[in-house]
Design an enzyme around this catalytic site. Structure first.
Site, PDB file in Angstrom:
ATOM      1  N   GLU A 358       1.001  -1.055  -0.021  1.00 41.24           N
ATOM      2  CA  GLU A 358      -0.019  -0.005  -0.117  1.00 41.24           C
ATOM      3  C   GLU A 358       1.138   1.156  -0.082  1.00 41.24           C
ATOM      4  OE1 GLU A 358      -3.636   0.283   1.525  1.00 41.24           O
ATOM      5  OE2 GLU A 358      -3.888  -1.878   2.324  1.00 41.24           O
ATOM      6  N   GLU A 626      -2.044  -1.252  13.447  1.00 45.09           N
ATOM      7  CA  GLU A 626      -2.974  -0.854  12.669  1.00 45.09           C
ATOM      8  C   GLU A 626      -4.452  -1.468  13.637  1.00 45.09           C
ATOM      9  OE1 GLU A 626      -3.127  -3.142   8.951  1.00 45.09           O
ATOM     10  OE2 GLU A 626      -4.806  -1.663   7.960  1.00 45.09           O
TER      11      GLU A 626
HETATM   12  C1  BGC Z   1      -5.384   1.177   4.785  1.00 42.43           C
HETATM   13  C2  BGC Z   1      -6.136   1.902   5.746  1.00 42.43           C
HETATM   14  C3  BGC Z   1      -7.009   2.853   4.975  1.00 42.43           C
HETATM   15  C4  BGC Z   1      -8.104   1.747   4.547  1.00 42.43           C
HETATM   16  C5  BGC Z   1      -9.273   2.252   3.819  1.00 42.43           C
HETATM   17  C6  BGC Z   1      -6.473   0.119   4.450  1.00 42.43           C
HETATM   18  O1  BGC Z   1      -5.931  -0.703   3.344  1.00 42.43           O
HETATM   19  O2  BGC Z   1      -4.195   0.495   5.178  1.00 42.43           O
HETATM   20  O3  BGC Z   1      -5.274   2.729   6.627  1.00 42.43           O
HETATM   21  O4  BGC Z   1      -7.651   3.935   5.392  1.00 42.43           O
HETATM   22  O5  BGC Z   1      -7.757   0.918   3.917  1.00 42.43           O
HETATM   23  O6  BGC Z   1     -10.298   1.653   4.735  1.00 42.43           O
END
Ligand code: BGC
Length: 741
Positions: A358, A626
């Protein structure tokens, strides 16, 4: 033990105005296919008289570093940085007067960067561009004459030993391949109107960490532990024979058995492969970065000596402005974890995480963390540049993509994510007092509010049809909240509730911004009143913790006392534990402390059982996780597919420590004045908050003593000091009070 060394800064000029002349140069590209390798563009030139000044401006499709006569120009890592490349591409400017000789060779090496890496594959218009560079070197001679060396067909290009580079996947360098044939270049008609001068903070190598030790895992793997999760890369030395290999992979955590584990990086390989030449040599990657604490030494042609390895932390060069010190070592660790997660995810753009596939500028994460970020570091310039990218990516209809730059071509626009411009522009103004930040963003803020107005099924709310059966819904909801139905990432708080609450909040911020700019905001004031009124009618019953939090913090209930009591009860019945996700957590402690439940806020802050901030600390976190249960009690992991250990969102609790616990908050905009209203607790012996405002350092410390609470306050600007709900002093200077309890 980890030793951190502040690296001395090299000279890099990034603020030189008037370098628009780069646009008169040409984009050049090699005649061969660059594939995944890095390409070196070369131009030699002779100076027959002394140069009084020499200024190089340069940028690339990809990322570059530049050398003159074998010496690195500047110390910017991953230049030209990350922007919404379809509209904005920064160029950098370097004063290289003292680096010139009679005979000179200028060499600019270009890697794939964000532009051409796998991460932007969904956005063809960006990703499919060729490897290219544009530069100009303006030389002024002492006799008043001058010349400009521009990128054109007089340049040449060659392949390099960097055979592979990618932001997600790492780098492969073959040091045995020393001389590549120089080949002609071609002028390429690429857009020059998108070129803009450097706006953000330069990205630099900031700290060097020594390994805490070498671990031989139960599986027999050789793993270096740097004792701290960071973002950057590893550099190493090796004495080798030609053709020997060094292969490194990285991880954030070890698995419950102590073995190397990086399944949570998903498809991001983050692997470094180095093919050695003969003799003693050193290597570090030039065109990639990764988040890691552990390094698996897969191949190394000698005994692995930790002393031959260093980790280099790379992030935007922001000035540290915030400090929290307390008598509680676990709280101190939580603060340190937040700082690290900020540094690790502030590499030119605010990212969700620095490790898996990401590393995106997720707008919701940035929105949630912005207030804490502003206390910790001076991020005016960092966010100023990124908000310009958010505006560049904002669509015609006012909607804001969920990630910026929108490398994934996401067409959705979620509540609490799209509010990013309104929230951060207002926050910058509050913290730094520059109306320019509001002026630049006002129109975009308005367009976001207008978008919500137009997009809704119901007037004065932001509602959409029920799409809760879909995997990819319009909104992310209370992302990762613990009251999520099984198998879902989204908490139980209804999407329409969150969307309508943020509609009200963003409209309120728009009104404040407009008023600060002296505009007539009566239409939006009226709109706000209608939204608030309709919201209170529609959402009378508050169910989840997050619903209580939003209703309280956004002033969307007429019964604050009842809502706060009910939230307090829910938390107590849940064993002093939270259930909130990305949307509710940032305001949770405020919703309690602003409504008479400071003790409950501290109960949550100091909770050590799962789920809590200190649970993570007790389980060895060195950055913010997270998920509340990233590592479970039994040492197993929450999941493979969505489990980062370096996601700053929940670190947003820190601004409560600055502004409520330490009690430092701006009075008006930009700390021209300050309100200091500390909220001590018996559960911590002492706490000291410091904020280095533009007007000077503000310090607020409280200590529990036998005589009562002792407050020590220092302020360079007029402060309203409020202790126990009573205003004590107004003025600047040093103050001490002891308040008996
Ligand atoms: C990210 C998040 C992001 C989210 C959206 C994820 O894959 O790592 O931090 O805000 O997607 O829901």
């Amino acid at each position: 033990m980890v030793v951190c060394i502040k690296k001395p800064k090299g000279k890099v000029e990034t603020d030189m105005a008037g370098c628009e002349w780069i646009k008169e140069s040409n984009w050049i590209t090699p005649i061969f296919d660059a594939d995944d390798g890095a390409v070196e563009f070369v131009r030699s030139f002779t100076l027959d008289k002394k140069a009084a000044s020499a200024v190089l401006t340069v940028t690339a499709i990809g990322v570059y570093d530049a050398y003159i006569n074998g010496k690195r120009i500047g110390d910017f890592i991953l230049a030209p940085g990350c922007t919404a490349y379809n509209k904005r591409l920064q160029y950098q400017t370097y004063d290289i007067t003292n680096m010139l000789a009679g005979e000179n060779t200028l060499a600019i090496t270009v890697g794939k960067g964000w532009h051409r890496s796998r991460m932007s594959e969904n956005r063809g218009e960006i990703n499919k561009k060729p490897c290219a560079v544009i530069a100009g070197l303006k030389i002024a001679y002492a006799d008043g004459t001058s010349k400009v060396i521009r990128t054109d067909e007089s340049w040449q290009a060659r392949k390099t030993g960097i055979l592979f580079n990618d932001i997600w996947d790492g780098e492969t360098c073959d040091a045995t391949l020393e001389s590549f044939e120089l080949e002609p270049v071609r002028i390429e008609e690429l857009d020059r109107n998108i070129l803009i001068p450097q706006e953000g903070e330069p990205v630099r190598e900031q700290e060097v960490l020594y390994p805490a030790g070498l671990i031989i895992t139960p599986k027999g793997e050789k793993v270096l532990d740097f004792g701290q999760e960071l973002t950057g890369y590893v550099q190493f030395c090796v004495n080798a024979k030609k053709g020997d290999r060094v292969v490194l992979s990285c991880a954030e955590v070890l698995d419950r058995d102590g073995n190397f584990y990086n399944a949570n990086y998903r498809s991001a390989k983050s692997r470094i492969t180095y093919i050695c030449r003969d003799g003693e040599q050193a290597f570090k990657p030039r065109f990639t970065f990764y988040g890691f604490r552990y390094i698996l030494v897969d191949e190394y042609p000698a005994q692995v000596d930790p002393d031959k390895f260093r980790a280099v932390a790379v992030y935007s060069d922001m000035k540290r402005t915030g400090f929290i010190r307390t008598s509680d070592t676990k709280l101190n660790r939580l603060f340190s974890n937040t700082l690290w997660s900020q540094r690790d995810n502030f590499l030119d753009i605010p990212t969700d995480c620095p490790q898996r596939d990401e590393r995106m500028g997720w707008t919701g994460d940035a929105q949630v963390f912005a207030k804490t970020a502003c206390y910790n570091y001076d991020v005016k310039r960092f966010f100023g540049k990124w908000l310009a990218d958010v505006r560049a990516e904002q669509r015609e209809d006012g909607s804001v993509p969920d990630t910026v730059p929108n490398f994934w071509n996401i067409s959705r626009s979620s509540t609490a994510w799209g509010d990013v411009i309104n929230v951060i522009a207002w926050r910058l103004y509050r913290m730094y007092g520059d109306r320019g930040d509001l002026e630049a963003n006002f129109d975009a803020m308005k367009r976001w509010v207008d978008y919500m107005t137009k997009d809704s099924l119901d007037k004065y709310l932001w509602t959409c049809k029920d799409d809760s059966d879909k995997m990819w819904r319009k909104h992310y909801g209370d992302w990762l909240a613990l009251d999520a139905p099984s198998g879902s990432y989204r908490g139980s708080t209804e999407d329409n509730f969150i969307a309508s609450a943020f509609y009200a909040y963003s409209t309120a911020l728009l009104v404040k911004a407009g008023k600060a700019l002296g505009k007539d905001m009566s239409v939006y004031e009226e709109l706000y009143k209608n939204i608030a009124g309709t919201f209170k009618e529609r959402f009378k019953e508050l169910k989840t913790q997050t619903e209580h939090v939003l209703a309280l913090y956004f002033h969307l209930t007429d019964d604050k006392a009842g809502a706060a009591a009910s939230l307090d009860k829910m938390i107590k019945e849940n064993g002093n534990r939270l259930q909130t996700g990305f949307v509710g957590t940032p305001y949770l402690l405020y919703a309690l402390s602003e409504n008479g439940y400071v003790d409950t806020a501290y109960d949550l802050l100091l909770q050590e059982e799962y789920p809590s901030w200190l649970y993570e600390v007790n389980h060895g976190a060195t950055t913010i996780w997270e998920h509340w249960d990233g590592i479970k009690e039994d040492g197993s992991f929450w999941s493979v597919d969505m489990n980062s250990y370096n996601h700053y969102a929940y670190g947003s609790v820190m601004d409560w420590l600055y502004s409520v616990s330490g009690g430092i908050r701006p009075d008006g905009a930009g700390f021209d004045g300050v309100i200091i209203e500390p909220h001590p607790t018996k559960r911590i012996e002492w706490l000291e908050a410091e904020y280095d405002s533009a007007k000077g350092r503000i310090v607020s410390k409280w200590t529990n003593t036998d005589e009562g609470v002792r407050y020590e306050i220092q302020t360079p600007v007029t402060a309203k000091i409020i202790l126990n709900g009573r205003e004590r002093a107004v003025g600047a200077g040093r103050y001490e009070f002891t308040v008996k309890i």
